[in-house]
Design an enzyme around this catalytic site. Structure first.
Site, PDB file in Angstrom:
ATOM      1  N   HIS A  89       0.884  -1.251  -0.029  1.00 50.73           N
ATOM      2  CA  HIS A  89      -0.014  -0.007   0.160  1.00 50.73           C
ATOM      3  C   HIS A  89       0.786   1.188   0.087  1.00 50.73           C
ATOM      4  O   HIS A  89       1.963   1.194   0.301  1.00 50.73           O
ATOM      5  CB  HIS A  89      -0.833   0.000   1.263  1.00 50.73           C
ATOM      6  CG  HIS A  89      -1.778   1.112   1.236  1.00 50.73           C
ATOM      7  ND1 HIS A  89      -1.796   2.424   1.591  1.00 50.73           N
ATOM      8  CD2 HIS A  89      -3.103   0.929   1.417  1.00 50.73           C
ATOM      9  CE1 HIS A  89      -2.763   2.886   1.702  1.00 50.73           C
ATOM     10  NE2 HIS A  89      -3.625   2.278   1.364  1.00 50.73           N
ATOM     11  N   GLN A 113      -4.279  -4.824   7.197  1.00 51.14           N
ATOM     12  CA  GLN A 113      -5.269  -5.725   6.764  1.00 51.14           C
ATOM     13  C   GLN A 113      -5.396  -6.941   7.752  1.00 51.14           C
ATOM     14  O   GLN A 113      -5.997  -7.968   7.188  1.00 51.14           O
ATOM     15  CB  GLN A 113      -5.241  -6.018   5.280  1.00 51.14           C
ATOM     16  CG  GLN A 113      -5.201  -4.829   4.363  1.00 51.14           C
ATOM     17  CD  GLN A 113      -6.710  -4.169   4.467  1.00 51.14           C
ATOM     18  OE1 GLN A 113      -7.570  -4.988   4.859  1.00 51.14           O
ATOM     19  NE2 GLN A 113      -6.704  -2.918   4.038  1.00 51.14           N
ATOM     20  N   LYS A 140     -10.358  -0.289  10.709  1.00 51.06           N
ATOM     21  CA  LYS A 140     -10.252  -1.453  10.221  1.00 51.06           C
ATOM     22  C   LYS A 140     -10.519  -2.657  10.896  1.00 51.06           C
ATOM     23  O   LYS A 140     -10.607  -3.910  10.428  1.00 51.06           O
ATOM     24  CB  LYS A 140      -9.053  -1.731   9.089  1.00 51.06           C
ATOM     25  CG  LYS A 140      -8.612  -0.801   8.065  1.00 51.06           C
ATOM     26  CD  LYS A 140      -7.295  -1.052   7.382  1.00 51.06           C
ATOM     27  CE  LYS A 140      -7.119   0.182   6.691  1.00 51.06           C
ATOM     28  NZ  LYS A 140      -7.902   0.366   5.496  1.00 51.06           N
ATOM     29  N   CYS A 187      -4.715   2.477  -3.496  1.00 51.47           N
ATOM     30  CA  CYS A 187      -3.568   2.970  -3.014  1.00 51.47           C
ATOM     31  C   CYS A 187      -2.213   2.074  -3.301  1.00 51.47           C
ATOM     32  O   CYS A 187      -1.529   1.721  -2.209  1.00 51.47           O
ATOM     33  CB  CYS A 187      -3.569   3.301  -1.552  1.00 51.47           C
ATOM     34  SG  CYS A 187      -4.892   4.749  -1.239  1.00 51.47           S
ATOM     35  N   ASP A 213       3.326  -3.875   8.082  1.00 53.43           N
ATOM     36  CA  ASP A 213       2.164  -3.217   7.858  1.00 53.43           C
ATOM     37  C   ASP A 213       1.091  -4.110   8.204  1.00 53.43           C
ATOM     38  O   ASP A 213       0.674  -5.024   7.504  1.00 53.43           O
ATOM     39  CB  ASP A 213       1.879  -2.636   6.398  1.00 53.43           C
ATOM     40  CG  ASP A 213       0.368  -2.050   6.055  1.00 53.43           C
ATOM     41  OD1 ASP A 213      -0.276  -1.990   7.107  1.00 53.43           O
ATOM     42  OD2 ASP A 213       0.341  -1.531   4.960  1.00 53.43           O
TER      43      ASP A 213
END
Length: 411
Positions: free
Chosen positions: A123, A203, A226, A366, A200
């Site tokens: 991303h 997700q 999220k 993104c 990261d």
């Protein structure tokens, strides 16, 4: 039907809303998850009963607010299996956390001709900060490419990881390909070269159990919105010795210990990174979201979402003219599915689905370098959560076929 599922769905009143006179089917959970009543109730209760600034007052409300705020820090640490709460820094978002690492820690360890290794599936939030750091430091930014099955090419990773590599930045789960990367293996290999690993987890935090000690990640970032929480709150985990080495990049109230006319001394980590009045209500909401996720149980969430994608992928594969991205085998695929329909623009597909009450994302997500690698400008993306059902998957496939038929007929 699963009783736990039936009870959970009742906590999300937005799911009863109609869109264009059709029942809402929300399939954009990778962008933002919905927020259940218990989380909303806890946020409202804070503002109604405990609203005060933290770390400053000596009166009862301030003490209560500070206690609640710091208790969530302990809760977050337990949720990701960190060994101490001081390794948890509150941020505005995943993006904010990753920028903090790149701007502060990156400046410490990256120098001219050093290398930063990231993946082509990142991303922009885990790409641009490293791109800017490389330019600022005259270092080299290298990309790990995809394997033939559109998972991460670990052979390429091993080739490109060198003694010059100072930082490896990688997404745990791709927001486009729906694949979870082997973070533990990546970390082990990176540490053998004395490189630091930044993960990261935007997700993955709401969809799978995260154990930062087992992963041995040096830094890991994720967002509240999220994972059933409010917007504007995020978390950066860092190994405490590394956080202690880092300098703050924002200055002001809260983060100082002493100030004179000519100099200042910072607080210790994590508070030195939390300048100004924090998003206290957001922190309370994040804690409530973690409580909710823990009540359901991460293993149950993982199994529920795996059942959805296992059910959906074969049906999508049978649609003529549909190209799916990411691994085709269900075992390697999380609950994020990106695809295109031949001769139809993703925005047209998403607009057509919206007319039927189905909310999906369309665009480059993104992740423009990844789009270029895939040979497309954008895709349609459906992303599921535990409050979606197998009946939702049937409806999604049926409505997608309706949209395809409509545009083909119109053309």
């Amino acid at each position: 039907m699963d009783k736990k599922f039936e009870e959970a769905v009742k906590d999300f009143p937005i799911l009863t809303r109609k869109i264009n006179d059709e029942p809402l089917l929300y399939l954009d959970n990778a962008a933002t998850s919905q927020t259940p009543n218990p989380v909303l109730d806890q946020i409202v209760s804070f503002y109604q009963n405990t609203n005060a600034n933290v770390h400053r007052g000596v009166y009862t409300l301030a003490n209560d607010a500070t206690t609640a705020y710091e208790n969530v820090r302990e809760q977050v640490a337990a949720f990701i299996h960190a060994d101490e709460a001081k390794s948890i820094v509150y941020t505005r978002s995943t993006t904010d956390g990753l920028n903090l690492v790149a701007s502060s820690f990156g400046d410490l360890v990256v120098h001219e001709d050093d290398e930063i290794l990231i993946t082509i599936m990142e991303h922009h939030s885990n790409l641009i900060p490293w791109q800017q750091l490389a330019q600022r430091k005259h270092a080299k930014l290298k990309y790990v490419e995809l394997a033939a099955d559109q998972t991460l090419d670990m052979a390429d990773f091993k080739r490109k990881l060198t003694e010059r590599t100072k930082i490896v930045a990688v997404t745990q789960t791709s927001n486009v390909l729906g694949v979870t990367n082997p973070i533990k293996e990546i970390t082990k290999l990176a540490h053998q070269q004395q490189a630091y690993v930044v993960v990261d987890a935007a997700q993955s935090a709401a969809h799978q159990t995260i154990d930062v000690q087992d992963l041995d990640a040096d830094f890991l970032a994720f967002s509240g919105h999220k994972m059933l929480g409010p917007t504007g709150i995020g978390v950066l985990y860092g190994k405490l010795d590394l956080l202690n080495e880092m300098a703050p990049i924002q200055f002001g109230g809260e983060m100082i210990e002493t100030v004179s006319r000519t100099q200042a001394k910072w607080q210790t980590a994590p508070w030195k990174f939390e300048a100004g009045t924090p998003n206290i209500g957001g922190v309370i909401g994040l804690g409530a979201a973690i409580t909710y996720l823990n009540k359901l149980g991460m293993p149950w969430i993982e199994a529920t979402e795996h059942r959805l994608v296992t059910y959906l992928l074969p049906q999508l594969a049978q649609i003529t003219g549909l190209t799916m991205y990411g691994p085709k085998t269900v075992a390697k695929h999380e609950s994020i599915v990106a695809f295109n329909l031949r001769d139809l623009h993703p925005h047209d597909v998403a607009t057509g689905l919206d007319m039927l009450g189905v909310e999906v994302r369309a665009g480059h997500h993104c992740a423009q370098p990844l789009m270029t690698t895939l040979g497309v400008e954008s895709t349609v993306r459906a992303s599921m959560s535990f409050y979606n059902s197998l009946a939702d998957m049937d409806r999604f496939v049926y409505d997608l076929k309706m949209v395809k038929e409509f545009f083909n007929r119109e053309s």
